[in-house]
Design a protein around this motif. Structure first.
Motif, PDB file in Angstrom:
ATOM      1  N   VAL A  82       0.839  -1.200   0.000  1.00 39.14           N
ATOM      2  CA  VAL A  82       0.000   0.000   0.000  1.00 39.14           C
ATOM      3  C   VAL A  82       0.878   1.255   0.000  1.00 39.14           C
ATOM      4  CG1 VAL A  82      -1.729   1.307   1.296  1.00 39.14           C
ATOM      5  CG2 VAL A  82      -1.916  -1.190   1.129  1.00 39.14           C
ATOM      6  N   ARG A  83       1.958   1.227   0.770  1.00 44.27           N
ATOM      7  CA  ARG A  83       2.856   2.380   0.813  1.00 44.27           C
ATOM      8  C   ARG A  83       3.471   2.639  -0.561  1.00 44.27           C
ATOM      9  NH1 ARG A  83       7.330   2.193   5.355  1.00 44.27           N
ATOM     10  NH2 ARG A  83       5.439   2.462   6.613  1.00 44.27           N
ATOM     11  N   THR A  84       3.848   1.570  -1.261  1.00 49.11           N
ATOM     12  CA  THR A  84       4.425   1.733  -2.603  1.00 49.11           C
ATOM     13  C   THR A  84       3.392   2.294  -3.564  1.00 49.11           C
ATOM     14  OG1 THR A  84       5.986  -0.080  -2.242  1.00 49.11           O
ATOM     15  CG2 THR A  84       5.504   0.504  -4.524  1.00 49.11           C
ATOM     16  N   LEU A  85       2.164   1.801  -3.474  1.00 50.43           N
ATOM     17  CA  LEU A  85       1.096   2.342  -4.318  1.00 50.43           C
ATOM     18  C   LEU A  85       0.928   3.833  -4.082  1.00 50.43           C
ATOM     19  CD1 LEU A  85      -1.384   2.105  -6.200  1.00 50.43           C
ATOM     20  CD2 LEU A  85      -2.735   1.555  -4.151  1.00 50.43           C
ATOM     21  N   HIS A  86       0.854   4.242  -2.827  1.00 46.55           N
ATOM     22  CA  HIS A  86       0.687   5.665  -2.508  1.00 46.55           C
ATOM     23  C   HIS A  86       1.867   6.485  -3.025  1.00 46.55           C
ATOM     24  CE1 HIS A  86      -2.233   4.750   1.078  1.00 46.55           C
ATOM     25  NE2 HIS A  86      -2.740   4.459  -0.102  1.00 46.55           N
ATOM     26  N   HIS A  87       3.071   5.932  -2.910  1.00 44.36           N
ATOM     27  CA  HIS A  87       4.261   6.626  -3.394  1.00 44.36           C
ATOM     28  C   HIS A  87       4.164   6.872  -4.899  1.00 44.36           C
ATOM     29  CE1 HIS A  87       8.641   7.602  -3.223  1.00 44.36           C
ATOM     30  NE2 HIS A  87       8.619   7.140  -4.462  1.00 44.36           N
ATOM     31  N   GLU A  88       3.807   5.839  -5.649  1.00 43.47           N
ATOM     32  CA  GLU A  88       3.723   5.972  -7.108  1.00 43.47           C
ATOM     33  C   GLU A  88       2.562   6.876  -7.512  1.00 43.47           C
ATOM     34  OE1 GLU A  88       6.255   5.085  -8.624  1.00 43.47           O
ATOM     35  OE2 GLU A  88       7.069   3.856  -6.995  1.00 43.47           O
ATOM     36  N   LEU A  89       1.479   6.850  -6.756  1.00 40.07           N
ATOM     37  CA  LEU A  89       0.362   7.754  -7.044  1.00 40.07           C
ATOM     38  C   LEU A  89       0.754   9.201  -6.800  1.00 40.07           C
ATOM     39  CD1 LEU A  89      -2.702   5.780  -5.645  1.00 40.07           C
ATOM     40  CD2 LEU A  89      -2.330   6.480  -8.027  1.00 40.07           C
ATOM     41  N   THR A  90       1.625   9.436  -5.820  1.00 40.04           N
ATOM     42  CA  THR A  90       2.118  10.789  -5.589  1.00 40.04           C
ATOM     43  C   THR A  90       2.907  11.267  -6.799  1.00 40.04           C
ATOM     44  OG1 THR A  90       2.225  10.385  -3.208  1.00 40.04           O
ATOM     45  CG2 THR A  90       3.474  12.261  -4.046  1.00 40.04           C
ATOM     46  N   HIS A  91       3.705  10.375  -7.395  1.00 41.42           N
ATOM     47  CA  HIS A  91       4.405  10.718  -8.638  1.00 41.42           C
ATOM     48  C   HIS A  91       3.397  11.126  -9.711  1.00 41.42           C
ATOM     49  CE1 HIS A  91       8.597   9.892  -7.903  1.00 41.42           C
ATOM     50  NE2 HIS A  91       8.358   8.689  -7.444  1.00 41.42           N
ATOM     51  N   HIS A  92       2.288  10.388  -9.797  1.00 40.32           N
ATOM     52  CA  HIS A  92       1.271  10.674 -10.817  1.00 40.32           C
ATOM     53  C   HIS A  92       0.649  12.051 -10.587  1.00 40.32           C
ATOM     54  CE1 HIS A  92      -2.064  10.321 -13.534  1.00 40.32           C
ATOM     55  NE2 HIS A  92      -2.959  10.302 -12.553  1.00 40.32           N
ATOM     56  N   VAL A  93       0.247  12.320  -9.359  1.00 38.70           N
ATOM     57  CA  VAL A  93      -0.384  13.601  -9.048  1.00 38.70           C
ATOM     58  C   VAL A  93       0.582  14.754  -9.306  1.00 38.70           C
ATOM     59  CG1 VAL A  93      -1.382  15.001  -7.199  1.00 38.70           C
ATOM     60  CG2 VAL A  93      -1.982  12.572  -7.393  1.00 38.70           C
ATOM     61  N   GLU A  94       1.832  14.596  -8.879  1.00 35.96           N
ATOM     62  CA  GLU A  94       2.819  15.649  -9.087  1.00 35.96           C
ATOM     63  C   GLU A  94       3.140  15.827 -10.568  1.00 35.96           C
ATOM     64  OE1 GLU A  94       6.258  14.985  -6.699  1.00 35.96           O
ATOM     65  OE2 GLU A  94       5.269  15.573  -4.842  1.00 35.96           O
ATOM     66  N   SER A  95       3.173  14.719 -11.312  1.00 33.55           N
ATOM     67  CA  SER A  95       3.464  14.805 -12.743  1.00 33.55           C
ATOM     68  C   SER A  95       2.397  15.624 -13.464  1.00 33.55           C
ATOM     69  CB  SER A  95       3.539  13.397 -13.346  1.00 33.55           C
ATOM     70  OG  SER A  95       3.706  13.458 -14.746  1.00 33.55           O
ATOM     71  N   LYS A  96       1.153  15.403 -13.124  1.00 35.18           N
ATOM     72  CA  LYS A  96       0.073  16.161 -13.755  1.00 35.18           C
ATOM     73  C   LYS A  96       0.166  17.641 -13.411  1.00 35.18           C
ATOM     74  CE  LYS A  96      -3.526  14.065 -12.240  1.00 35.18           C
ATOM     75  NZ  LYS A  96      -4.981  13.884 -12.083  1.00 35.18           N
ATOM     76  N   ALA A  97       0.677  17.948 -12.216  1.00 32.48           N
ATOM     77  CA  ALA A  97       0.775  19.335 -11.765  1.00 32.48           C
ATOM     78  C   ALA A  97       2.092  19.988 -12.178  1.00 32.48           C
ATOM     79  CB  ALA A  97       0.632  19.394 -10.243  1.00 32.48           C
ATOM     80  N   GLY A  98       2.974  19.212 -12.838  1.00 32.57           N
ATOM     81  CA  GLY A  98       4.263  19.753 -13.222  1.00 32.57           C
ATOM     82  C   GLY A  98       5.216  19.922 -12.052  1.00 32.57           C
ATOM     83  N   ASP A  99       4.987  19.168 -10.990  1.00 32.84           N
ATOM     84  CA  ASP A  99       5.811  19.249  -9.774  1.00 32.84           C
ATOM     85  C   ASP A  99       6.723  18.033  -9.720  1.00 32.84           C
ATOM     86  OD1 ASP A  99       6.893  19.416  -7.250  1.00 32.84           O
ATOM     87  OD2 ASP A  99       4.968  19.545  -6.187  1.00 32.84           O
ATOM     88  N   ARG A 100       8.054  18.256  -9.528  1.00 35.26           N
ATOM     89  CA  ARG A 100       9.013  17.147  -9.484  1.00 35.26           C
ATOM     90  C   ARG A 100       9.593  16.943  -8.084  1.00 35.26           C
ATOM     91  NH1 ARG A 100      13.702  17.462 -13.160  1.00 35.26           N
ATOM     92  NH2 ARG A 100      13.728  15.213 -12.852  1.00 35.26           N
ATOM     93  N   THR A 101       8.886  17.385  -7.041  1.00 37.37           N
ATOM     94  CA  THR A 101       9.423  17.309  -5.684  1.00 37.37           C
ATOM     95  C   THR A 101       9.769  15.876  -5.300  1.00 37.37           C
ATOM     96  OG1 THR A 101       8.152  19.246  -4.997  1.00 37.37           O
ATOM     97  CG2 THR A 101       8.981  17.812  -3.251  1.00 37.37           C
ATOM     98  N   LEU A 102       8.834  14.957  -5.464  1.00 35.85           N
ATOM     99  CA  LEU A 102       9.081  13.570  -5.074  1.00 35.85           C
ATOM    100  C   LEU A 102      10.121  12.931  -5.977  1.00 35.85           C
ATOM    101  CD1 LEU A 102       8.386  11.223  -3.228  1.00 35.85           C
ATOM    102  CD2 LEU A 102       6.522  10.621  -4.784  1.00 35.85           C
ATOM    103  N   GLU A 103      10.122  13.289  -7.240  1.00 35.74           N
ATOM    104  CA  GLU A 103      11.131  12.748  -8.162  1.00 35.74           C
ATOM    105  C   GLU A 103      12.532  13.145  -7.717  1.00 35.74           C
ATOM    106  OE1 GLU A 103      12.254  13.011 -12.923  1.00 35.74           O
ATOM    107  OE2 GLU A 103      10.276  13.645 -12.216  1.00 35.74           O
ATOM    108  N   HIS A 104      12.685  14.415  -7.319  1.00 35.36           N
ATOM    109  CA  HIS A 104      13.995  14.874  -6.826  1.00 35.36           C
ATOM    110  C   HIS A 104      14.365  14.134  -5.548  1.00 35.36           C
ATOM    111  CE1 HIS A 104      14.579  17.854  -9.831  1.00 35.36           C
ATOM    112  NE2 HIS A 104      13.592  18.638  -9.448  1.00 35.36           N
ATOM    113  N   TRP A 105      13.387  13.906  -4.680  1.00 35.51           N
ATOM    114  CA  TRP A 105      13.659  13.192  -3.425  1.00 35.51           C
ATOM    115  C   TRP A 105      14.137  11.777  -3.717  1.00 35.51           C
ATOM    116  CZ3 TRP A 105      11.901   8.842  -0.856  1.00 35.51           C
ATOM    117  CH2 TRP A 105      12.186   8.771   0.512  1.00 35.51           C
ATOM    118  N   ASP A 106      13.498  11.110  -4.669  1.00 36.23           N
ATOM    119  CA  ASP A 106      13.913   9.761  -5.049  1.00 36.23           C
ATOM    120  C   ASP A 106      15.349   9.766  -5.571  1.00 36.23           C
ATOM    121  OD1 ASP A 106      11.619   8.483  -4.312  1.00 36.23           O
ATOM    122  OD2 ASP A 106      10.764   8.354  -6.321  1.00 36.23           O
ATOM    123  N   GLU A 107      15.672  10.778  -6.377  1.00 38.71           N
ATOM    124  CA  GLU A 107      17.031  10.872  -6.915  1.00 38.71           C
ATOM    125  C   GLU A 107      18.047  11.053  -5.795  1.00 38.71           C
ATOM    126  OE1 GLU A 107      16.644  14.105  -9.583  1.00 38.71           O
ATOM    127  OE2 GLU A 107      15.651  12.930 -11.159  1.00 38.71           O
TER     128      GLU A 107
END
Length: 229
Positions: A82-107
Motif C-alpha cells: 500500500v505504501r508503494t502504491l501511494h508513493h507511485e500515485l504521488t508521482h502521478h499527481v505531481e506529474s500532472k501538476a508539473g511538480d518534481r518534488t518527489l522525483e527529486h527526493w527519489d534521486e
C-alpha cells in the motif's frame, strides 16, 4: 509471503479506498507484475510510475516484494504494498501538476544509497535522531547484535564536531536529518548517512521498533561484510 493473487487483492482494496479523482489521467491503471525488477545500481525496485507513449500507468513488482519482504509477516508485506502504491500515485499527481518534488527526493535517496553501496566499514557508530528516542533504541539494538562495536546515540543538537570526529559512521533516522547534519559539518559529509532506505519516524511504536530491528540487522550484515573485504 502473500501469494500473487492475495497481493493483487490488497492493491485492489487500496485502490478502491482512495478518491477516484486521484486516478484522473492514469489511463493504464495500476498493474501488479509477477517478475522482480532491479535498478541499475542493483537494488530491487518495488514500483514504477510511467508517463510514456503507452500513457500514464503504475507497475508494482510482486517479485521484488517476495525478494525483499518474503521473510516478513503478511501484514508487513501488505503495508509495504500500500505504501508503494501511494508513493507511485504521488508521482502521478505531481506529474500532472508539473511538480518534481518527489522525483527529486527519489534521486537524492538513490545518490545517498550509492554513496554507501559498498559494504560499510566502521569500527564505531553514532546514531543521531532529532528527539533522541529512535537513536537510543537503534544503539540498544546495535549493542545487542554487536556488543564488541562501540556505539552511542545523541540528539541532533548534541552532535558536535568533536563527537562526530570520534565515530567512523554517523547514522541518521531520515534523509533530512542527514542533510542538515552534513550541512552543519561538511568536513564529515562522507561518514553521515541514513540508517535505512526509508525515513524512520517517531513515535517509537511497535511498527517503528520492527523497522529499526530490520535496519540494524541489515547494518550488522553490512559491517561484517565490510570487515571481511
Amino acid at each position: 509471503m502473500l501469494r500473487f493473487e492475495e497481493a493483487g487483492q490488497v492493491l485492489d482494496a487500496a485502490v478502491d479506498a482512495l478518491p477516484e479523482g486521484i486516478y484522473d489521467g492514469l489511463n493504464g491503471g495500476v498493474n501488479l507484475v509477477r517478475q522482480a525488477r532491479r535498478s541499475e545500481d542493483g537494488r530491487y525496485t518495488m514500483g514504477l510510475y510511467h508517463n510514456d507513449s503507452m500513457g500514464r500507468y503504475i507497475e508494482i513488482f510482486y517479485g521484488s516484494f517476495a525478494a525483499v519482504w518474503g521473510q516478513e509477516p503478511d501484514e508487513v508485506v501488505k503495508r509495504e504494498l500500500v505504501r508503494t502504491l501511494h508513493h507511485e500515485l504521488t508521482h502521478h499527481v505531481e506529474s500532472k501538476a508539473g511538480d518534481r518534488t518527489l522525483e527529486h527526493w527519489d534521486e537524492e535517496q538513490t545518490l545517498l544509497w550509492q554513496q554507501g553501496s559498498s559494504p560499510l566499514e566502521a569500527e564505531s557508530v553514532l546514531f543521531v535522531d532529532t528527539g533522541g528516542e529512535l537513536g537510543q533504541e537503534a544503539a540498544r539494538l546495535m549493542q545487542e547484535a554487536m556488543p564488541e562495536l562501540p556505539c552511542a546515540a545523541v540528539t541532533a543538537r548534541e552532535a558536535g564536531a568533536e563527537l562526530l570526529d570520534r565515530f567512523d559512521a554517523v547514522l541518521c533516522m531520515t534523509l533530512a536529518q542527514a542533510e542538515a547534519l552534513a550541512g552543519r559539518f561538511p568536513e564529515f559529509d562522507e561518514k553521515i548517512l541514513c540508517l535505512g532506505e526509508r525515513d524512520i519516524l517517531p513515535p517509537l511504536s511497535p511498527r517503528v521498533r520492527r523497522q529499526l530491528k530490520r535496519e540494524i540487522r541489515y547494518l550488522v550484515r553490512e559491517l561484517r561484510e565490510g570487515s571481511e573485504t
